[in-house]
Each structure stands twice: as C-alpha cells, then as structure tokens.
Design an enzyme around this catalytic site. Structure first.
Site, PDB file in Angstrom:
ATOM      1  N   SER A  39       0.868  -1.173   0.000  1.00 31.18           N
ATOM      2  CA  SER A  39       0.000   0.000   0.000  1.00 31.18           C
ATOM      3  C   SER A  39       0.902   1.219   0.000  1.00 31.18           C
ATOM      4  O   SER A  39       1.692   1.396   0.922  1.00 31.18           O
ATOM      5  CB  SER A  39      -0.898   0.020   1.236  1.00 31.18           C
ATOM      6  OG  SER A  39      -1.543   1.266   1.335  1.00 31.18           O
ATOM      7  N   ARG A  40       0.812   2.045  -1.034  1.00 36.23           N
ATOM      8  CA  ARG A  40       1.725   3.193  -1.127  1.00 36.23           C
ATOM      9  C   ARG A  40       1.313   4.327  -0.183  1.00 36.23           C
ATOM     10  O   ARG A  40       2.052   5.280  -0.026  1.00 36.23           O
ATOM     11  CB  ARG A  40       1.815   3.680  -2.577  1.00 36.23           C
ATOM     12  CG  ARG A  40       2.437   2.618  -3.474  1.00 36.23           C
ATOM     13  CD  ARG A  40       2.823   3.120  -4.854  1.00 36.23           C
ATOM     14  NE  ARG A  40       3.234   1.991  -5.656  1.00 36.23           N
ATOM     15  CZ  ARG A  40       2.575   1.533  -6.715  1.00 36.23           C
ATOM     16  NH1 ARG A  40       1.463   2.118  -7.095  1.00 36.23           N
ATOM     17  NH2 ARG A  40       3.009   0.497  -7.391  1.00 36.23           N
ATOM     18  N   VAL A  41       0.105   4.222   0.382  1.00 35.21           N
ATOM     19  CA  VAL A  41      -0.293   5.194   1.400  1.00 35.21           C
ATOM     20  C   VAL A  41       0.294   4.763   2.734  1.00 35.21           C
ATOM     21  O   VAL A  41       0.699   5.582   3.555  1.00 35.21           O
ATOM     22  CB  VAL A  41      -1.832   5.290   1.476  1.00 35.21           C
ATOM     23  CG1 VAL A  41      -2.282   6.092   2.682  1.00 35.21           C
ATOM     24  CG2 VAL A  41      -2.367   5.923   0.200  1.00 35.21           C
TER      25      VAL A  41
END
Length: 502
Positions: A361-363
């Site tokens: 998850s890049r968040v």
C-alpha cells in the site's frame, strides 16, 4: 356533420399555431455488432447521446469527416440502414442520488431488480475531469475492510486506489464484498460495478449483500455477460458518477470495479469495430488513458471543497499469475498499491491468499490508527522472516532454538491472519489478537487451536474488559496504561482456559 363538431373544428383551426422545432437529424449508413455509422450529424459532440428509433440510446465516439461512429447502448436488432437518428445535445449522463441506494441498476441507471422505477432529480455525466491537485488533501483516514491481513499490512485509506490482482478463483471479489459489508453503520456509501460478469454470479453477490444487511448502503451496477460490449464499456464510469454524487456532498464513498480486465476487452472490441488502429495485443493506443481517467477520479477532497472521499478498489484478473502483462502493469502504475492474491496460497487454505511480498500500500501506515501501526510494524517483518526461514528449514532438520521459535511463531501468525468470508472483524479486536500473536502469547497454543483461542479471547475481553476495547477503538492508541490492561486481560484468559500447552 353536426354544428357542434363544426364549431369545435373552427375554434381549433383559429387557435392553431405552428411552432417550428430545431432538430439535428442524421441517418444510419450501416449498422451491426452494436455499432452504427451515421451521416448528417456534423455538429455532434464527442460522447453525445444520440436518439435511435425505439427509444434506444447511442453514444457518439468516432467523429469523422463524413460520418459519426456510435455505439448502441442496448438492443440494436430493430435498427436498420436509413433509420433517422436525432442529436440530443447532451453528453451521456446517468441518474444519481440516494434513491439508487439498495437497488440493482443498469449502467444507464435503469432498474433491474423488479422493484419499480427510480425517481431521481440529479444527473451526472459519466465522463468527468478528475479533481485537481489543489482540491485534494492527503489520504490519512483509514477505510477498514475488517480483514486482519489487509488492515494491518496493506492498509486502505479513504480516497485511495488499491488494486486487487490475481488469477481467477483466488478470492478477489470476496475481499471487496467483505469490505462493503464492513462499512455498515460507518457512513460510507458503496457502489459495486459488475463488468461482464455472469448474471448468476451477480445474483449470488446481491443475495450475499442482502443477507448481511449491506444492500442498505450499496448500489449494484450490472453490465452482464449477455449485455452488449458498449454497456460493459460505460459501466465503471457510470458507477463512478453515482459514487461521486456522495463525495460532492461531503460524504465518503467506496466503488468496486469487478473487473477492469473485462472492461479493457470490451473497449478493445468496440475500438476494433469502429476501425480504430490496433496496438499492442490489439488494444487501441489509448487503453492506458481508458483506466487512468477512471481511477484518477478517486480522491479525498480538502475541507474547502466539502471533505468528501471516493475510494476505488479495481480488480484485475491475471493469467497464470503474470502481473507483468500489458493491462496489469498499466493498472499497477495508476493505482496507490496492490494486493496480489496467489493460487498456491489459496489451495493451501491460507485465505485471504495474500502474497505479502508482492502486495503493497503506497499510502502505508498514514492510513492506520496508532494502535494498529504499533502492532502491524513488527508483523510484516516477522512474517517475511518466517517465510524465508520456512523455505530453508525444509532442507534440514537440525535447527537452533532461535530459528525453531521463529518458525513456531510464524506458523501461529499465519493462522491468525486466516479469516473466513463474510466475517469482517472490528479494528479493536484485530489489534488485540495481533498484539497477542506478536508478543508471544500464542507461542504455546497449538496452531490448530489459534482460531478457537481468538474467538474465546475476544468474547472474554468484550465481556470483562469492555472499557479497554472501547479505549482501543476510540483513542486509537496503545498508551502504557492501555497496554498494561491489555496484557492483564490476555493473561487472565490464558490462565482460565486449557489452550496453553503444558
């Protein structure tokens, strides 16, 4: 003829006024395979709705020098060469609003569930420019899926685009349905878009959502396998427009596109029939833009613009686990992370079958509560080390004590992360079981009894330490006092049960 009839006719004739109407009219040159070529519509707009005979709607896609290429949204067998086609002056739009919630509709907003017509005062265009950078804010509020493996290691934030990718029959749709069910009572309106799915599968999905009370906050948009490719093409855009209505009202929405592989196939079919030049794998050159303009509409708006959010969960089906194929790589590059589901893990009984190494998850942890961040940080590392050690351990039986302990703990972590369908777990219960697993409180519990231990412990803490559970949920932080109370509760439960291997 009686005098009264003559008088009526005279009155009508004297009061008759002819009003000229301005209409742009064209004629069908040829039609077939859901595509029509029309002459005489020189002023047609791109994506304009066209009126065919029999109240059939079409959409202008190709604007050429001498003709317009249009897709027909619906049955086209009654349309023939020479038929009149009228320009409407409106870009394709769909009804939106609260009246759609709980309904199953076509991509044009027509009811498919037999519950009568849908009244709607508002209409949104299916194609809309995504919110600009200045109108957005950072994604930091979590959207809980209720699935331990996802909420801990691959968190999803409100306004994020998280791709779910994997072979067929690996549980991709199951994850999205759990996420939709888990939004019950959380103020998130969900839109599930079925693109080219079998009608029987969609009926089962609607039945499952109804059974778990999730249709009360969900709209289901269906372009079935038997519908024309044109409907599959506009379905995700229509679903996105319906979700955008709630975002614009300052509310949170979640939209699932199931799946964008079939959407790309439908667009390829339409493009080839419209004689657009084919590119790689016969897809047209703008197939990247096809998905980027859809997924960029997911956003978390800043407070000045209402503060609403639209979270997107697109699904992509891979062939033999090949995530480096054309469409998968396109969508991976557009989204803010991906969950990769693996067939091998699925058949081993590890469900959800998440490949933790390839999923990201890049968040990241900015979309997690502090309590979850604290337990999840160590979890990913422990799992990765376990997978690596397990691969080596199968070649030799002579293991030192530290390695053996890591393997035993890894087995129990894997068991903890297993979760059946339609049983989303509240975040405070997730934090409790993950804390117990990471800190060694399950090391002396038999792996096959981990699930039983988890259920028992959650029930015990909800009954005897309710304030603790409420603190974890509302404060969202494991302060030293909360942590001490949690350890006390876990130890109490261990001492009063027979789970611990003596």
């Amino acid at each position: 003829m009686s005098n009264s009839i003559v008088d009526v006719l005279k009155t009508q004739l004297t009061s008759f006024t002819a009003e000229p109407k301005n209409a742009t009219v064209g004629h069908v040159i040829d039609v077939g395979d859901g595509i029509a070529r029309i002459s005489g519509l020189g002023s047609a707009l791109a994506s304009e709705m066209l009126q065919f005979p029999g109240d059939t709607i079409g959409v202008a896609l190709n604007l050429e020098e001498d003709s317009v290429g249009a897709i027909i949204l619906g049955e086209s067998t009654h349309i023939k060469e020479g038929d009149e086609v009228r320009s409407t002056g409106k870009v394709l739009q769909v009804p939106v609003g609260k009246n759609l919630i709980g309904r199953v509709v076509s991509p044009l907003g027509e009811p498919l569930d037999g519950k009568g017509p849908i009244k709607s005062d508002a209409f949104y265009p299916v194609e809309k420019i995504a919110p600009r950078v200045i109108t957005r804010q950072a994604v930091k509020q979590p959207l809980q899926t209720g699935i331990k493996a996802i909420d801990s290691m691959i968190p999803i934030g409100r306004g994020q685009r998280e791709l779910i990718i994997g072979d067929r029959q690996t549980g991709k749709t199951a994850i999205t349905l759990d996420a939709i069910i888990n939004q019950k009572g959380k103020g998130v309106t969900c839109v599930y878009v079925a693109i080219g799915q079998k009608e029987s599968k969609v009926a089962k999905i609607v039945a499952d959502l109804t059974e778990h009370g999730a249709m009360e906050h969900t709209i289901v948009v269906v372009a079935g396998a038997s519908d024309p490719a044109a409907l599959s093409y506009i379905a995700p855009y229509a679903g996105c427009a319906m979700a955008e209505f709630f975002m614009d009202k300052g509310q949170d929405s979640l939209v699932v596109y199931d799946d964008l592989s079939k959407h790309a196939w439908a667009y390829r079919e339409i493009s080839l029939l419209l004689k657009r030049p084919p590119g790689r794998e016969a897809y047209p050159g703008d197939v990247f833009y096809l998905h980027s303009r859809l997924l960029e509409r997911a956003a978390k708006l800043s407070k000045e613009y209402g503060g609403g959010s639209l979270t997107a969960l697109p699904i992509i089906e891979t062939q033999a686990g090949d995530i480096s194929a054309y469409i998968p790589t396109n969508v991976i590059s557009i989204t803010d992370g991906q969950m990769f589901l693996e067939s091998d893990l699925f058949y081993q009984g590890i469900r959800p079958a998440l490949n933790v190494g390839l999923s990201v998850s890049r968040v990241g942890s900015s979309a997690q509560t502090k309590a979850m961040k604290k337990v999840a940080g160590k979890l990913r590392l422990d799992l990765a080390q376990y997978r690596e050690l397990a691969a080596f351990a199968q070649f030799g039986s002579d293991l030192d004590e530290t390695t053996r302990k890591q393997l035993e703990r890894g087995k129990r972590l894997t068991e903890v992360l297993k979760q059946p369908r339609f049983v989303p777990m509240p975040v405070e219960q997730q934090v409790v079981i993950l804390y117990a697993a990471i800190n060694g409180y399950l090391d002396d519990v038999a792996p096959e009894r981990v699930s039983e231990f988890e259920k028992g412990m959650n029930t015990y803490l909800q009954t005897n330490h309710l304030k603790l559970m409420e603190n974890i949920l509302n404060v969202g932080e494991l302060t030293p006092e909360v942590e001490a109370e949690l350890v006390k509760g876990i130890k109490e439960f261990r001492d009063m049960t027979d789970f611990v291997q003596k």
